[in-house]
Motif scaffolding. Structure first.
Motif, PDB file in Angstrom:
ATOM      1  N   UNK A   1      43.906  39.709  48.128  1.00 30.16           N
ATOM      2  CA  UNK A   1      42.871  38.677  48.034  1.00 30.16           C
ATOM      3  C   UNK A   1      41.789  39.071  47.022  1.00 30.16           C
ATOM      4  N   UNK A   2      41.404  40.337  47.012  1.00 28.71           N
ATOM      5  CA  UNK A   2      40.402  40.814  46.058  1.00 28.71           C
ATOM      6  C   UNK A   2      40.913  40.711  44.622  1.00 28.71           C
ATOM      7  N   UNK A   3      42.194  40.955  44.441  1.00 25.10           N
ATOM      8  CA  UNK A   3      42.793  40.837  43.107  1.00 25.10           C
ATOM      9  C   UNK A   3      42.807  39.383  42.652  1.00 25.10           C
ATOM     10  N   UNK A   4      43.194  38.495  43.545  1.00 28.80           N
ATOM     11  CA  UNK A   4      43.241  37.071  43.208  1.00 28.80           C
ATOM     12  C   UNK A   4      41.849  36.520  42.900  1.00 28.80           C
ATOM     13  N   UNK A   5      40.826  37.076  43.565  1.00 30.86           N
ATOM     14  CA  UNK A   5      39.454  36.596  43.367  1.00 30.86           C
ATOM     15  C   UNK A   5      38.785  37.207  42.138  1.00 30.86           C
ATOM     16  N   UNK A   6      39.418  38.202  41.531  1.00 29.67           N
ATOM     17  CA  UNK A   6      38.865  38.798  40.316  1.00 29.67           C
ATOM     18  C   UNK A   6      38.093  40.077  40.529  1.00 29.67           C
ATOM     19  N   UNK A   7      38.088  40.601  41.759  1.00 27.11           N
ATOM     20  CA  UNK A   7      37.380  41.851  42.023  1.00 27.11           C
ATOM     21  C   UNK A   7      38.208  43.072  41.624  1.00 27.11           C
ATOM     22  N   UNK A   8      39.516  42.916  41.554  1.00 33.27           N
ATOM     23  CA  UNK A   8      40.402  44.020  41.202  1.00 33.27           C
ATOM     24  C   UNK A   8      41.399  43.584  40.138  1.00 33.27           C
TER      25      UNK A   8
ATOM     26  N   UNK B   1      37.911  44.660  38.451  1.00 32.17           N
ATOM     27  CA  UNK B   1      38.212  43.411  37.772  1.00 32.17           C
ATOM     28  C   UNK B   1      37.015  42.871  37.019  1.00 32.17           C
ATOM     29  N   UNK B   2      37.050  41.573  36.727  1.00 33.34           N
ATOM     30  CA  UNK B   2      35.942  40.941  36.021  1.00 33.34           C
ATOM     31  C   UNK B   2      34.691  40.829  36.868  1.00 33.34           C
ATOM     32  N   UNK B   3      34.876  40.777  38.192  1.00 33.90           N
ATOM     33  CA  UNK B   3      33.757  40.830  39.129  1.00 33.90           C
ATOM     34  C   UNK B   3      33.599  42.266  39.607  1.00 33.90           C
ATOM     35  N   UNK B   4      32.366  42.775  39.518  1.00 36.26           N
ATOM     36  CA  UNK B   4      32.117  44.154  39.934  1.00 36.26           C
ATOM     37  C   UNK B   4      30.797  44.228  40.686  1.00 36.26           C
ATOM     38  N   UNK B   5      30.734  45.144  41.642  1.00 33.36           N
ATOM     39  CA  UNK B   5      29.491  45.315  42.387  1.00 33.36           C
ATOM     40  C   UNK B   5      29.438  46.701  43.018  1.00 33.36           C
TER      41      UNK B   5
END
Length: 339
Positions: A45-52, A66-70
């Motif tokens: 799910x994290x990969x699909x959402x752009x976190x990984x 991924x493109x989203x980072x925190x």
């Protein structure tokens, strides 16, 4: 069995993916106590959402941010050295344009240092997030609150007057150790900048000429400061500092802008000498001050006389440059200067 919270995972999955790229499922499983099946579902799910990002084979996946980072971390303020969290816990996990990285690093270290040196609190929480379009920083402490701190240090009665002083720049309650540049320049670097403290909030948007205005406050004790910078901005740290230097070299911080709407409020008149003296407070630390009348519909003779005649004659080294005046206000300023 432990349930995995997606929102909670996003607070630390970026650093985990950087540090455990080849064994991320095992690391998450060990850290959370969740089942292997739940972990793999969460990572998918994290990969699909752009976190990984995932590469490698099905049996030997390799993960990365991924493109989203925190990254979100909390620190004890006592003895905190603001550069170490940036270098150790944050910078390695983000991929920012060089000039944006320099600006957000400046904001990060200045705001964390302010919390450590001025808040009187015990802890600070820092969150840094990168999206495909912006980098966003939130620094929250449990201290006295920035507006209360300023009111106490400078004998001010109202958080609005504290914001007026903050907006001028070069404001510090510890002049032997600080220059009062940190919060001011951090706000100028950002596209979006919000200050929340003890049920009072002000916000600044770079695309709005009006500058600072009231915001909707967060119901919490202490200060929370948020800044966001667009990744495609043409702004730079050097250019911002140069803009507030008369010589244009960014060395001296010797010009400022005074937003009179912060003194009286939108649509309210400025008609007293006391108000004018508040405007003049600390202006002698600058060589030039833009006096911005935007949002001010009327002023009185006492206000203009006190500022543009009495103050101006007492401090001829400070150039007062009024802007955004109505015809009537311009006439009153001209009359005061001729007096």
């Amino acid at each position: 069995m432990t349930r995995l919270s997606f929102d909670h995972l996003t607070l630390w999955i970026t650093a985990a993916a950087s540090e455990h790229s080849h064994d991320l499922p095992g690391h998450v499983e060990e850290r959370t106590g969740a089942s292997r099946r739940a972990v793999l579902a969460a990572l998918r799910r994290l990969t699909e959402a752009g976190w990984l990002k995932r590469s490698g084979s099905a049996r030997r996946p390799v993960y990365g941010p991924g493109g989203l980072r925190q990254v979100a971390r909390s620190y004890t303020l006592h003895g905190l050295q603001e550069d170490l969290p940036w270098q150790r816990d944050f910078a390695p996990h983000f991929d920012l344009p060089r000039h944006v990285e320099r600006m957000i690093r400046h904001g990060f270290t200045e705001l964390v240092n302010n919390a450590a040196d001025h808040s009187g609190g015990s802890s600070v929480t820092v969150s840094l997030r990168q999206t495909p379009t912006h980098v966003q920083l939130l620094v929250s402490d449990d201290g006295i609150g920035v507006f209360d701190k300023i009111c106490t240090a400078f004998s001010l009665e109202d958080p609005q007057h504290a914001m007026l002083e903050l907006s001028k720049g070069r404001l510090t309650s510890s002049p032997d150790a600080h220059t009062g540049r940190g919060l001011f320049f951090s706000s100028q670097l950002a596209d979006v900048f919000d200050i929340h403290a003890n049920n009072t909030a002000y916000q600044r948007r770079a695309w709005e000429s009006a500058g600072w205005r009231r915001g909707k406050a967060l119901p919490r004790q202490g200060s929370s400061i948020y800044m966001a910078i667009a990744l495609n901005t043409t702004r730079s740290l050097d250019a911002v500092m140069e803009a507030w230097s008369l010589a244009g070299d960014g060395i001296e911080f010797d010009q400022t802008r005074v937003q009179l709407r912060l003194l009286a409020g939108e649509g309210q008149p400025l008609d007293s000498r006391a108000q004018a003296r508040r405007v003049g407070l600390r202006l002698t630390t600058f060589r030039r001050a833009e006096i911005d009348f935007e949002g001010v519909t009327d002023v009185g003779h006492g206000f203009t006389d006190e500022l543009f005649r009495v103050f101006a004659k007492a401090h001829p080294q400070v150039e007062l440059q009024p802007t955004n005046m109505t015809p009537r206000i311009a006439a009153l300023v001209k009359s005061a200067r001729a007096g």
